[in-house]
Scaffold this active site. Structure first.
Site, PDB file in Angstrom:
ATOM      1  N   CYS A 162      43.148 -55.922  21.752  1.00 26.11           N
ATOM      2  CA  CYS A 162      42.996 -56.430  23.268  1.00 26.11           C
ATOM      3  C   CYS A 162      42.804 -57.903  23.382  1.00 26.11           C
ATOM      4  O   CYS A 162      42.953 -58.469  24.365  1.00 26.11           O
ATOM      5  CB  CYS A 162      41.691 -55.501  23.993  1.00 26.11           C
TER       6      CYS A 162
ATOM      7  N   PHE B 119      43.588 -46.127  20.697  1.00 23.23           N
ATOM      8  CA  PHE B 119      43.765 -45.886  19.629  1.00 23.23           C
ATOM      9  C   PHE B 119      43.385 -47.120  18.740  1.00 23.23           C
ATOM     10  O   PHE B 119      42.998 -47.058  17.476  1.00 23.23           O
ATOM     11  CB  PHE B 119      45.138 -45.640  19.264  1.00 23.23           C
TER      12      PHE B 119
ATOM     13  N   LYS C  34      36.050 -38.369  24.433  1.00 20.77           N
ATOM     14  CA  LYS C  34      37.673 -37.983  24.169  1.00 20.77           C
ATOM     15  C   LYS C  34      38.349 -39.257  23.676  1.00 20.77           C
ATOM     16  O   LYS C  34      38.771 -39.983  24.204  1.00 20.77           O
ATOM     17  CB  LYS C  34      38.064 -37.879  25.856  1.00 20.77           C
TER      18      LYS C  34
ATOM     19  N   GLU D  79      52.407 -56.940  28.480  1.00 19.39           N
ATOM     20  CA  GLU D  79      51.669 -56.846  26.960  1.00 19.39           C
ATOM     21  C   GLU D  79      52.332 -56.306  25.992  1.00 19.39           C
ATOM     22  O   GLU D  79      52.661 -54.933  26.009  1.00 19.39           O
ATOM     23  CB  GLU D  79      50.377 -56.004  27.223  1.00 19.39           C
TER      24      GLU D  79
ATOM     25  N   SER E 267      45.201 -48.583  28.222  1.00 17.85           N
ATOM     26  CA  SER E 267      46.213 -49.586  28.961  1.00 17.85           C
ATOM     27  C   SER E 267      45.793 -49.861  30.536  1.00 17.85           C
ATOM     28  O   SER E 267      45.142 -48.837  30.949  1.00 17.85           O
ATOM     29  CB  SER E 267      47.511 -49.008  28.668  1.00 17.85           C
TER      30      SER E 267
ATOM     31  N   GLU F 117      44.168 -39.779  20.628  1.00 15.46           N
ATOM     32  CA  GLU F 117      44.727 -38.281  19.809  1.00 15.46           C
ATOM     33  C   GLU F 117      45.740 -39.017  18.566  1.00 15.46           C
ATOM     34  O   GLU F 117      45.790 -38.212  17.726  1.00 15.46           O
ATOM     35  CB  GLU F 117      45.800 -37.561  20.681  1.00 15.46           C
ATOM     36  N   ARG F 118      45.606 -40.324  18.436  1.00 17.87           N
ATOM     37  CA  ARG F 118      46.353 -40.992  17.349  1.00 17.87           C
ATOM     38  C   ARG F 118      45.429 -41.093  16.231  1.00 17.87           C
ATOM     39  O   ARG F 118      45.987 -40.765  15.091  1.00 17.87           O
ATOM     40  CB  ARG F 118      46.907 -42.479  17.609  1.00 17.87           C
TER      41      ARG F 118
HETATM   42  P1  NAD Z   1      46.267 -45.715  26.380  1.00 14.85           P
HETATM   43  O1  NAD Z   1      46.019 -46.123  27.865  1.00 14.85           O
HETATM   44  O2  NAD Z   1      47.605 -45.117  26.293  1.00 14.85           O
HETATM   45  O3  NAD Z   1      45.349 -44.698  25.993  1.00 14.85           O
HETATM   46  C1  NAD Z   1      43.789 -44.753  26.157  1.00 14.85           C
HETATM   47  C2  NAD Z   1      43.049 -43.495  26.275  1.00 14.85           C
HETATM   48  O4  NAD Z   1      43.615 -42.790  27.663  1.00 14.85           O
HETATM   49  C3  NAD Z   1      43.557 -42.279  25.211  1.00 14.85           C
HETATM   50  O5  NAD Z   1      42.337 -41.546  25.089  1.00 14.85           O
HETATM   51  C4  NAD Z   1      44.610 -41.699  25.711  1.00 14.85           C
HETATM   52  O6  NAD Z   1      44.577 -39.987  25.500  1.00 14.85           O
HETATM   53  C5  NAD Z   1      44.312 -41.399  27.464  1.00 14.85           C
HETATM   54  N1  NAD Z   1      45.590 -41.200  28.091  1.00 14.85           N
HETATM   55  C6  NAD Z   1      46.637 -41.595  27.776  1.00 14.85           C
HETATM   56  N2  NAD Z   1      47.492 -41.543  28.928  1.00 14.85           N
HETATM   57  C7  NAD Z   1      46.710 -40.831  29.681  1.00 14.85           C
HETATM   58  C8  NAD Z   1      47.024 -39.980  30.943  1.00 14.85           C
HETATM   59  N3  NAD Z   1      48.384 -40.432  31.640  1.00 14.85           N
HETATM   60  N4  NAD Z   1      45.966 -39.567  31.730  1.00 14.85           N
HETATM   61  C9  NAD Z   1      44.883 -39.757  31.229  1.00 14.85           C
HETATM   62  N5  NAD Z   1      44.507 -40.018  30.149  1.00 14.85           N
HETATM   63  C10 NAD Z   1      45.519 -40.813  29.407  1.00 14.85           C
HETATM   64  O7  NAD Z   1      45.860 -46.845  25.440  1.00 14.85           O
HETATM   65  P2  NAD Z   1      46.234 -47.132  23.917  1.00 14.85           P
HETATM   66  O8  NAD Z   1      47.690 -47.005  23.604  1.00 14.85           O
HETATM   67  O9  NAD Z   1      45.443 -45.906  23.030  1.00 14.85           O
HETATM   68  O10 NAD Z   1      45.492 -48.431  23.556  1.00 14.85           O
HETATM   69  C11 NAD Z   1      46.052 -49.616  23.585  1.00 14.85           C
HETATM   70  C12 NAD Z   1      45.596 -50.399  25.249  1.00 14.85           C
HETATM   71  O11 NAD Z   1      44.393 -50.560  25.171  1.00 14.85           O
HETATM   72  C13 NAD Z   1      46.122 -51.793  25.213  1.00 14.85           C
HETATM   73  O12 NAD Z   1      46.754 -51.883  26.433  1.00 14.85           O
HETATM   74  C14 NAD Z   1      45.141 -52.426  24.831  1.00 14.85           C
HETATM   75  O13 NAD Z   1      44.918 -53.813  25.568  1.00 14.85           O
HETATM   76  C15 NAD Z   1      43.896 -51.703  25.831  1.00 14.85           C
HETATM   77  N6  NAD Z   1      42.628 -51.917  25.158  1.00 14.85           N
HETATM   78  C16 NAD Z   1      41.893 -52.866  25.905  1.00 14.85           C
HETATM   79  C17 NAD Z   1      40.520 -53.083  25.545  1.00 14.85           C
HETATM   80  C18 NAD Z   1      39.655 -53.899  26.147  1.00 14.85           C
HETATM   81  O14 NAD Z   1      38.461 -54.011  26.188  1.00 14.85           O
HETATM   82  N7  NAD Z   1      40.357 -54.465  27.530  1.00 14.85           N
HETATM   83  C19 NAD Z   1      40.110 -52.703  24.277  1.00 14.85           C
HETATM   84  C20 NAD Z   1      40.783 -52.191  23.473  1.00 14.85           C
HETATM   85  C21 NAD Z   1      42.243 -51.775  23.890  1.00 14.85           C
END
Ligand code: NAD
Length: 499
Positions: free
Chosen positions: A282, A150, A174, A384, A227, A177-178
């Site tokens: 991130c 998101f 994909k 985090e 994450s 969803e937020r």
């Molecule tokens: P998230 O892991 O909750 O979601 C990321 C994606 O995964 C979304 O599209 C979500 O729909 C999907 N997802 C969530 N739960 C799932 C599951 N159980 N099974 C399959 N798919 C699932 O992350 P977020 O809250 O949207 O984003 C924040 C996180 O992203 C933070 O931890 C941040 O550090 C990380 N981030 C990392 C980078 C990097 O380059 N390392 C860059 C941006 C964000």
């Protein structure tokens, strides 16, 4: 009014048919502003089918022409920048200037990817054997998927789709969803720029849609950002289904402040990188590591002064330094971690819990929070937080500071502030982290370098953007050629070798 959102499949909007929906909220008000269909397996499969059908013709277009279409897309996004940035802020909560930055950093990678003719060049060796030449080709993988977080709803879909499309793949996104509205607008603009129907699709959804992509044998590769636990899950599941995967996870980024640093500069850098975008980056710095008690005391005094002046407010208000966090669940989690820091004995110098903003009582507000005397065993250090919370961990020596950064399980970004070239060079060489800043608090590399964290911040072999993106989104074919005039008659039964 609540808008009805859709998927974008085969070059047009497609209403949801799964019967499952989610709400897209405005984090400044807490109100639902759109209803999002959550795709089931059939809907995902129809996007993949459209991609399979469209990809060969797209791949057959020469890379310069694909690049021109991408440049037209960049132009269209720039023309629509105000509208896109407002839409992004309304679903994410970041300030308007920050939303422009989100889109801009994404476009830089698309511009870079438009150089595909150069980036896709193979290698050639003449006379590798008698009358034998060898050359290599970089060919697209076919259909690839992106699953994105998101916090950068424009930048990360663009980082992934730009190089993938430039290399001749079809792409199924994909998004989170937020905040799905900007990715849907990007799909429309890709079409308007001339990307053929089916080459870029968006399926909205949650785990069900993600699993359908991971298990579909027609999807050759998956690029994920989110994450760490989900990155690990996606990496393992994609690999189990024979796919190429690069999965980037969470972070805990430190900034070491040496006794010789310009402390005002360091404090400004910590405030901007720690609290900008409500800490939901991130590459945000969430841990300050001053070296020596005197440095720590002087730095903390400067931070305390600056934290008190920060303004938290509506994402469209011009005087807001940062806006709300993305959801009520995120706010409650962050507040819970702040409470745990107090219970664990850290010194709370600024408390962001329970913040309200006039006129927006339903918003997901967390004020800037500053902790001193944090130790590595505390939950606020180990997790985090992904919110506007900065922790000061005091280090006695440079070696202690270096060890702290290196021992942390995450390895996304790190910075050192110093005027001493020797310590900066030593730090950049020895620290076990993927991206390093020297007097630069958020060292996000530009499009022509690669971006990727180490350890629990990244799973997979190659980084995002830069030359690695083209390696990830292509497979190498090697062709060995000998023309008839060079062929002697008679079968040979020995293994050909270089000499
Ligand atoms: P998230 O892991 O909750 O979601 C990321 C994606 O995964 C979304 O599209 C979500 O729909 C999907 N997802 C969530 N739960 C799932 C599951 N159980 N099974 C399959 N798919 C699932 O992350 P977020 O809250 O949207 O984003 C924040 C996180 O992203 C933070 O931890 C941040 O550090 C990380 N981030 C990392 C980078 C990097 O380059 N390392 C860059 C941006 C964000």
């Amino acid at each position: 009014m609540v808008r009805e959102l859709s998927h974008y499949i085969g070059g047009r909007h497609a209403s949801g048919t799964s019967g499952r929906f989610g709400d897209v909220l405005n984090p400044c008000t807490g109100e639902a502003q759109a209803r999002l269909p959550l795709a089931d397996r059939d809907e995902v499969q129809s996007a993949v089918a459209a991609a399979v059908e469209a990809q060969p013709e797209w791949a057959a277009l020469n890379p310069q022409r694909r690049g021109r279409i991408l440049l037209k897309f960049v132009d269209l996004v720039n023309r629509n920048m105000d509208e896109l940035a407002k839409l992004l802020s309304s679903e994410h909560g970041k300030t308007l200037a920050d939303s422009v930055g989100d889109i801009q950093r994404g476009l830089e990678v698309v511009e870079f990817a438009a150089g595909a003719p150069h980036l896709l060049k193979g290698e050639f060796s003449s006379d590798a054997g008698q009358g034998i030449d060898i050359h290599s080709l970089r060919q697209p993988l076919g259909v690839v998927a992106g699953i994105t977080p998101f916090n950068f709803p424009a930048m990360i879909p663009l980082w992934k789709s730009g190089p993938a499309l430039a290399a001749g793949n079809a792409f199924v996104l994909k998004p989170s969803e937020r905040d799905p509205s900007v990715p849907l607008r990007l799909a429309e603009l890709y079409s308007e720029a001339g990307v053929p129907d089916g080459v870029f699709s968006v399926v909205n959804g949650d785990k069900e849609a993600v699993d359908a992509l991971l298990e579909d044998p027609r999807v050759q590769a998956v690029g994920f950002v989110g994450s760490t636990p989900i990155a690990q899950y996606i990496y393992a599941t994609a690999a189990a289904h024979g796919k190429r995967a690069q999965c980037f996870g969470g972070a805990k980024n430190h900034m070491v402040v040496m006794p010789d640093a310009d402390l005002d500069q360091a404090a400004d850098a910590l405030i901007g990188s720690g609290y900008g975008s409500a800490g939901e980056r991130c590459m945000a710095i969430s841990v300050a590591v001053p070296v020596g008690e005197d440095t720590a005391n002087r730095l903390v005094a400067r931070l305390e002064q600056r934290v008190r002046k920060l303004t938290v407010g509506h994402s469209l208000a011009e005087d807001s330094d940062f806006g709300p966090v993305v959801s009520a669940a995120a706010r409650d989690r962050i507040e819970g971690l702040i409470s745990s820091g107090v219970d664990d004995g850290a010194t709370l110098l600024a408390d962001g819990r329970g913040l309200t903003v006039d006129g927006y009582t339903g918003g997901f507000w967390v004020g800037p929070t500053l902790f001193d005397h944090v130790t590595p065993d505390m939950a606020i250090y180990r997790n985090e937080i992904f919110g506007p919370v900065l922790s000061v961990v005091r280090a006695a020596t440079y070696d202690d500071a270096l060890r702290l950064c290196t021992d942390n399980p995450f390895g996304n970004g790190v910075a050192i502030f110093t005027r001493d070239g020797d310590s900066a060079r030593d730090f950049a060489t020895r620290v076990d982290v993927g991206m390093v800043g020297v007097n630069v608090p958020i060292p996000v590399p530009l499009a022509y370098y690669t971006f990727g964290g180490w350890k629990a911040s990244g799973f997979g072999d190659l980084n995002q953007h830069g030359a690695d993106a083209f390696r990830f989104y292509t497979k190498t074919k090697t062709v060995t050629t000998r023309w008839p005039s060079g062929i002697r008659h008679g079968a040979s039964f020995v293994m050909p070798e270089g000499s």
